[in-house]
Design a protein around this motif. Structure first.
Motif, PDB file in Angstrom:
ATOM      1  N   TYR A   1     -31.008 -52.968 -91.449  1.00 53.80           N
ATOM      2  CA  TYR A   1     -30.575 -52.321 -92.686  1.00 53.80           C
ATOM      3  C   TYR A   1     -31.273 -53.117 -93.852  1.00 53.80           C
ATOM      4  CZ  TYR A   1     -28.034 -51.480 -97.316  1.00 53.80           C
ATOM      5  OH  TYR A   1     -27.690 -51.249 -98.309  1.00 53.80           O
TER       6      TYR A   1
ATOM      7  N   GLU B   1     -34.339 -51.586 -96.212  1.00 57.40           N
ATOM      8  CA  GLU B   1     -34.341 -51.648 -97.456  1.00 57.40           C
ATOM      9  C   GLU B   1     -35.705 -52.473 -97.980  1.00 57.40           C
ATOM     10  OE1 GLU B   1     -31.989 -50.765 -99.881  1.00 57.40           O
ATOM     11  OE2 GLU B   1     -31.303 -49.526 -98.328  1.00 57.40           O
TER      12      GLU B   1
ATOM     13  N   GLU C   1     -38.369 -50.618-100.211  1.00 55.45           N
ATOM     14  CA  GLU C   1     -38.664 -51.500-101.512  1.00 55.45           C
ATOM     15  C   GLU C   1     -40.296 -51.521-101.538  1.00 55.45           C
ATOM     16  OE1 GLU C   1     -38.001 -55.830-103.540  1.00 55.45           O
ATOM     17  OE2 GLU C   1     -36.808 -55.208-102.232  1.00 55.45           O
TER      18      GLU C   1
END
Length: 649
Positions: free
Chosen positions: A393, A397, A401
């Motif tokens: 996860y 992310e 990003e």
């Protein structure tokens, strides 16, 4: 020493496990003898310590005659080099005329010797030997040593003695089974551990793949932690059971080495899970340093100093674990105890707590319980799967990003390119406006001269002049903006009297009859000081635009009053302040007014370039333009120049 067994008994246990699985589900007899009997809780024993390890079985038996069999807990003596002799009795009621299977453990004990003979007889002792260094010798094919005890020939049963010696923690487990009950138990536990190792194999392969593909400290800590499951397999006896033909005590050395490394890898995994490096970098450095020192302790294993290595490791591990536990609560507090953060910290906290309980049990500080190790081993697996999910996860992310940053960078570049071309266009257009505006200004002067007697047209000429001056100022700002934005900006510095530049800049601004411009040095009228007191090396053309923009801003936003321009020294810099008596600037507009094409909240005049261009010109001279004071009595802007930009008198 192998017992002579009937053909059907000597068949491999692995072939019988599935057969007896079905019978394990059937109702069992309520007879007390159906249940396994454990040494300690069910069969009391006596124990003596043999410091030198030189006693013979007969000498130990004689010494044990004087010791009552009152011990009822599992034998646990910590990391000591001593040999222990344990004596107990097996009455005939435990056999019911049938053989019993005695399971011994744990698997990491170096040397276990079982002696038994009919109670009260002077027969020689029957000897069964096993242990980690003996590759877990056993009467039957199973991961734990299991010896077949035939039914006693008399009504007195057996007297038995077990000699235990180990370089690791000294623990002794002995369980007396009915053969069919043992097979049911072996089937269940084998299924349990098969499922366990199947999961850890899949999760370990997945962790390694994710670490290689995605990278990151957290995923690499998960991948490294997979080694711990080899440690679990060693403790459960699978190494000697599955590869008994190596001829070397591989399980013995793996257990010793992985005991040290497993605690280090667990700490590494846990600190990465709570991102200790970001929240508490000093605690992270301490933990990693102690981990590296602990790994160096493995050099003590070949020197037969494994017990000392574990004791030193424990001295390091206990305070480090406390630091980690405190860090978890600190992270929870920082994140205001959000459920996701609580869950994230709870899993490694459980693993650390379980490892501490296992460590306390190994040292004999708390009673030995097999369940502690089983729960801890499954907690490791759950933690690993959870951490892998968290890591994936986090990586996802991070990738999103980075993708967003890349997209923003592309959009920013496109915006910069558009802005650059816009400024180039504005500069070109402004440059083309200069000649027409000069013609208009010249023609206007001629009209004034030719019609000086016609006072009716003078206001119109003045209006045209103001509009022309406004366009000239806007053109100058656009040209200056395009010039300042160029990568190869070139200044033409030369010594100049700042007041002369300010005078020429003020001439570009239309001062009303209600405004008065005052020049001063250190708050005193400028005519009292020589010119050299306010002389600097500047690009006069650019600074004239900068000064005129700020003065024009003061005139536009004040109904009248004094506009004071003061030259002074402040903090080792020369400051040229321009103060008005206007209504002031809102606090939220203090920085906004210095941005390109931005005006104050209550201003609807100008293009929003004046103060921006003025600040950029000041910074091009390695100085700055700041808003010093703003109140209902007026505003004060100041240009700052470094001392080296000044020409001495």
């Amino acid at each position: 020493m192998q017992a002579i067994l009937p053909m059907q008994t000597r068949r491999p246990i692995k072939a019988w496990l599935l057969f007896f699985l079905a019978f394990s589900l059937l109702p069992q007899s309520a007879s007390a003898n159906n249940h396994p009997r454990m040494l300690g809780p069910d069969i009391p024993y006596s124990v003596i310590k043999d410091t030198d390890g030189r006693l013979t079985v007969n000498e130990a038996a004689q010494a044990l005659e004087n010791v009552s069999a009152t011990e009822t807990a599992t034998l646990s003596k910590s990391y000591v080099p001593d040999t222990f002799w344990v004596k107990f009795e097996l009455p005939p009621t435990l056999f019911d005329g049938q053989a019993r299977w005695l399971e011994l453990g744990p698997n990491f004990i170096d040397d276990i010797r079982l002696y038994y003979r009919p109670k009260g007889s002077m027969q020689s002792w029957t000897l069964k030997k096993t242990g980690d260094l003996l590759l877990g010798q056993s009467d039957i094919d199973y991961r734990n040593p299991v010896f077949i005890i035939p039914p006693p020939e008399n009504q007195n049963g057996y007297e038995a003695i077990i000699r235990v010696q180990s370089s690791s923690t000294t623990i002794l487990q002995a369980t007396l089974w009915q053969p069919d009950k043992f097979l049911n138990h072996a089937t269940a536990t084998t299924s349990f551990w098969s499922f366990y190792f199947g999961l850890v194999t899949i999760s370990s392969i997945l962790a390694i793949i994710l670490a290689v593909v995605l990278g990151g400290r957290l995923l690499w800590s998960v991948a490294a932690f997979s080694v711990t499951y080899v440690f679990v397999a060693s403790i459960q006896g699978y190494i000697n059971w599955l590869v008994p033909t190596l001829g070397v005590p591989l399980q013995h050395y793996l257990t010793s080495a992985l005991t040290l490394t497993s605690y280090v890898l667990l700490l590494w995994l846990c600190v990465e899970t709570v991102d200790m490096k970001r929240h508490l970098p000093w605690a992270y450095r301490i933990t990693m340093t102690i981990g590296a020192i602990t790994l160096l302790l493995m050099v003590l294993i070949p020197l037969d100093l494994y017990g000392l290595a574990v004791k030193i490791q424990t001295l390091f591990y206990l305070p480090t674990s406390l630091i980690f536990i405190g860090s978890v609560f600190y992270v929870w507090h920082l994140d205001r105890y959000r459920p996701s953060t609580l869950l994230l910290g709870l899993s490694p906290l459980t693993c650390i707590t379980g490892s501490l309980l296992g460590l306390f049990s190994a040292f004999g500080w708390i009673p030995f319980k097999t369940e502690i190790y089983v729960i801890w081993q499954y907690a490791l697996l759950v933690n690993m799967l959870l951490v892998m999910s968290i890591a994936v996860y986090r990586v996802r992310e991070k990738k999103l990003e980075e993708l967003e940053k890349h997209q923003l960078a592309s959009e920013l570049k496109a915006e910069r390119d558009a802005s650059f071309h816009q400024r180039q266009f504005m500069g070109m257009v402004s440059h083309e406006f200069r000649t027409p505006l000069a013609i208009i200004s010249g023609s206007l002067e001629n009209l004034r001269y030719l019609e000086s007697d016609n006072q009716d047209r003078t206001p119109r000429y003045n209006k045209i002049q103001r509009a022309t001056d406004r366009l000239v100022q806007l053109t100058d700002n656009c040209l200056a903006d395009a010039r300042l934005a160029a990568d190869n900006l070139y200044l033409e510095p030369q010594p100049a009297n700042l007041f002369e530049v300010i005078d020429s800049a003020a001439a570009l601004v239309e001062l009303t009859d209600t405004h008065k411009l005052i020049l001063s040095i250190e708050g005193q009228p400028s005519d009292q000081f020589p010119d050299s007191q306010c002389t600097a090396i500047i690009d006069t053309a650019l600074m004239r635009i900068a000064f005129s923009n700020v003065i024009d801003n003061a005139v536009k936003h004040s109904a009248g009053g004094t506009i004071q321009v003061d030259c002074s020294k402040r903090d080792g810099q020369i400051a040229v302040s321009i103060c008005d008596q206007g209504p002031g600037i809102n606090e939220k507009d203090a920085e906004q007014i210095f941005e390109r094409y931005r005006r104050g909240t209550h201003s609807n005049r100008g293009a929003g370039l004046g103060l921006y261009v003025a600040r950029q010109i000041a910074r091009a001279h390695e100085g700055d333009l700041k808003l010093l004071i703003s109140s209902s009595q007026g505003s004060c802007f100041a240009f700052f120049f470094k001392q080296e930009n000044l020409k001495s008198a």
